[in-house]
Scaffold this motif. Structure first.
Motif, short mmCIF file in Angstrom:
data_model
loop_
_atom_site.label_atom_id
_atom_site.label_comp_id
_atom_site.label_asym_id
_atom_site.label_seq_id
_atom_site.Cartn_x
_atom_site.Cartn_y
_atom_site.Cartn_z
N ASN A 170 0.82 -1.21 0.00
CA ASN A 170 0.00 0.00 0.00
C ASN A 170 0.86 1.27 0.00
O ASN A 170 0.59 2.22 0.72
N ASP A 171 1.88 1.25 -0.84
CA ASP A 171 2.82 2.36 -0.94
C ASP A 171 2.51 3.12 -2.23
O ASP A 171 2.66 2.59 -3.32
N LYS A 172 2.10 4.37 -2.11
CA LYS A 172 1.71 5.17 -3.28
C LYS A 172 2.88 5.47 -4.22
O LYS A 172 2.67 5.90 -5.35
N ARG A 173 4.10 5.24 -3.77
CA ARG A 173 5.26 5.45 -4.63
C ARG A 173 5.47 4.30 -5.61
O ARG A 173 6.27 4.40 -6.53
N ILE A 174 4.76 3.20 -5.41
CA ILE A 174 4.90 2.03 -6.28
C ILE A 174 3.87 2.10 -7.40
O ILE A 174 2.67 2.23 -7.15
N VAL A 175 4.35 2.03 -8.64
CA VAL A 175 3.49 2.08 -9.82
C VAL A 175 3.64 0.73 -10.53
O VAL A 175 4.74 0.24 -10.71
N THR A 176 2.51 0.13 -10.93
CA THR A 176 2.56 -1.19 -11.54
C THR A 176 2.09 -1.17 -13.00
O THR A 176 1.24 -0.37 -13.38
N PHE A 177 2.71 -2.06 -13.79
CA PHE A 177 2.32 -2.24 -15.19
C PHE A 177 2.24 -3.73 -15.48
O PHE A 177 3.08 -4.51 -15.02
N TYR A 178 1.25 -4.11 -16.28
CA TYR A 178 1.11 -5.49 -16.74
C TYR A 178 1.45 -5.52 -18.22
O TYR A 178 0.88 -4.78 -19.01
N LEU A 179 2.40 -6.37 -18.59
CA LEU A 179 2.80 -6.52 -19.99
C LEU A 179 2.19 -7.81 -20.55
O LEU A 179 2.34 -8.87 -19.97
#
Length: 132
Positions: free
Chosen positions: A101-110
Protein backbone atom coordinates in the motif's frame (compact mmCIF):
# COMPACT_ATOMS: atom_id res chain seq x y z
CA UNK A 1 9.41 2.00 -7.74
CA UNK A 2 8.08 0.65 -10.99
CA UNK A 3 6.70 -2.89 -10.89
CA UNK A 4 6.57 -4.73 -14.23
CA UNK A 5 4.42 -7.83 -14.21
CA UNK A 6 3.27 -10.38 -16.74
CA UNK A 7 3.79 -13.93 -17.90
CA UNK A 8 7.23 -15.41 -18.50
CA UNK A 9 8.86 -13.99 -21.67
CA UNK A 10 6.26 -11.20 -21.97
CA UNK A 11 8.98 -8.57 -22.29
CA UNK A 12 9.35 -7.41 -18.69
CA UNK A 13 13.14 -7.59 -18.63
CA UNK A 14 13.44 -5.81 -21.99
CA UNK A 15 11.13 -3.02 -20.75
CA UNK A 16 13.31 -2.70 -17.63
CA UNK A 17 16.39 -2.39 -19.87
CA UNK A 18 14.71 0.40 -21.87
CA UNK A 19 13.82 2.26 -18.66
CA UNK A 20 17.45 2.06 -17.63
CA UNK A 21 18.78 3.24 -20.99
CA UNK A 22 16.34 6.12 -21.38
CA UNK A 23 15.80 7.26 -17.78
CA UNK A 24 18.60 5.72 -15.70
CA UNK A 25 16.17 3.62 -13.67
CA UNK A 26 18.05 0.65 -12.24
CA UNK A 27 16.62 -2.86 -12.17
CA UNK A 28 16.07 -4.18 -8.69
CA UNK A 29 18.05 -7.39 -8.44
CA UNK A 30 15.89 -10.35 -7.52
CA UNK A 31 17.05 -13.61 -5.96
CA UNK A 32 16.77 -17.06 -7.51
CA UNK A 33 17.80 -20.66 -6.97
CA UNK A 34 17.99 -21.42 -10.70
CA UNK A 35 21.35 -21.88 -12.43
CA UNK A 36 22.88 -18.95 -14.30
CA UNK A 37 22.29 -18.82 -18.04
CA UNK A 38 25.03 -17.99 -20.51
CA UNK A 39 26.13 -14.33 -20.15
CA UNK A 40 24.34 -13.83 -16.81
CA UNK A 41 26.27 -12.38 -13.89
CA UNK A 42 25.56 -12.89 -10.19
CA UNK A 43 24.56 -9.57 -8.62
CA UNK A 44 23.71 -8.01 -11.98
CA UNK A 45 21.00 -10.26 -13.42
CA UNK A 46 19.98 -12.02 -10.20
CA UNK A 47 21.41 -12.95 -6.86
CA UNK A 48 21.98 -16.68 -7.46
CA UNK A 49 21.69 -18.64 -4.20
CA UNK A 50 21.23 -22.21 -3.04
CA UNK A 51 17.83 -23.53 -1.96
CA UNK A 52 19.15 -23.57 1.62
CA UNK A 53 20.12 -19.90 1.47
CA UNK A 54 16.74 -19.01 -0.07
CA UNK A 55 14.98 -20.83 2.79
CA UNK A 56 17.10 -18.90 5.28
CA UNK A 57 16.07 -15.58 3.68
CA UNK A 58 12.40 -16.62 3.95
CA UNK A 59 12.82 -17.41 7.66
CA UNK A 60 14.49 -14.02 8.17
CA UNK A 61 11.50 -12.27 6.49
CA UNK A 62 13.74 -10.67 3.86
CA UNK A 63 11.34 -11.00 0.91
CA UNK A 64 8.51 -8.77 -0.27
CA UNK A 65 7.42 -11.72 -2.35
CA UNK A 66 8.69 -15.05 -3.62
CA UNK A 67 7.44 -17.80 -5.89
CA UNK A 68 8.26 -21.25 -7.21
CA UNK A 69 8.48 -21.57 -11.01
CA UNK A 70 9.83 -24.44 -13.14
CA UNK A 71 11.46 -26.09 -10.14
CA UNK A 72 13.24 -22.96 -8.89
CA UNK A 73 12.52 -20.19 -6.42
CA UNK A 74 12.47 -16.49 -7.27
CA UNK A 75 11.96 -13.58 -4.89
CA UNK A 76 12.45 -9.87 -4.41
CA UNK A 77 13.99 -8.71 -1.18
CA UNK A 78 12.87 -5.70 0.82
CA UNK A 79 16.32 -4.13 0.63
CA UNK A 80 15.92 -3.69 -3.14
CA UNK A 81 12.93 -1.33 -2.85
CA UNK A 82 13.91 2.18 -3.96
CA UNK A 83 12.40 5.12 -5.83
CA UNK A 84 14.81 4.82 -8.75
CA UNK A 85 14.34 1.10 -9.40
CA UNK A 86 12.18 -1.19 -11.44
CA UNK A 87 11.34 -4.73 -10.38
CA UNK A 88 10.35 -7.54 -12.72
CA UNK A 89 7.91 -10.03 -11.15
CA UNK A 90 5.07 -12.41 -11.94
CA UNK A 91 1.39 -11.73 -11.27
CA UNK A 92 1.43 -13.37 -7.85
CA UNK A 93 4.34 -11.18 -6.80
CA UNK A 94 2.34 -8.14 -7.83
CA UNK A 95 -0.18 -8.94 -5.08
CA UNK A 96 2.54 -8.73 -2.42
CA UNK A 97 3.73 -5.35 -3.67
CA UNK A 98 0.12 -4.13 -3.74
CA UNK A 99 -0.28 -5.16 -0.08
CA UNK A 100 2.51 -2.74 0.82
CA UNK A 101 0.00 0.00 0.00
CA UNK A 102 2.82 2.36 -0.94
CA UNK A 103 1.71 5.17 -3.28
CA UNK A 104 5.26 5.45 -4.63
CA UNK A 105 4.90 2.03 -6.28
CA UNK A 106 3.49 2.08 -9.82
CA UNK A 107 2.56 -1.19 -11.54
CA UNK A 108 2.32 -2.24 -15.19
CA UNK A 109 1.11 -5.49 -16.74
CA UNK A 110 2.80 -6.52 -19.99
CA UNK A 111 0.89 -8.82 -22.31
CA UNK A 112 2.34 -10.72 -25.27
CA UNK A 113 0.78 -13.37 -27.51
CA UNK A 114 1.66 -17.00 -26.78
CA UNK A 115 3.48 -17.53 -30.09
CA UNK A 116 5.94 -14.71 -29.40
CA UNK A 117 6.40 -15.81 -25.77
CA UNK A 118 7.19 -19.37 -26.87
CA UNK A 119 9.75 -18.12 -29.40
CA UNK A 120 11.40 -15.85 -26.81
CA UNK A 121 11.61 -18.66 -24.27
CA UNK A 122 13.39 -20.93 -26.76
CA UNK A 123 15.73 -18.10 -27.83
CA UNK A 124 16.80 -17.46 -24.25
CA UNK A 125 17.60 -21.12 -23.69
CA UNK A 126 14.51 -22.57 -21.99
CA UNK A 127 13.80 -26.16 -22.99
CA UNK A 128 10.75 -26.88 -25.14
CA UNK A 129 8.82 -28.54 -22.31
CA UNK A 130 9.15 -25.50 -20.03
CA UNK A 131 8.25 -23.15 -22.90
CA UNK A 132 4.90 -24.87 -23.53
Amino acid sequence: MIVLSGASAAGKTEAAKMLRAKYGIQKAITTTTRPMRINEVDGRDYFFVSKEKFDQLIKEDKFVEYTHYNGNYYGSTKDQIANDRVVVIDLEGLKSYSRLNDKRIVTFYLSTCEEIRYKRMLERGDNEEDAK
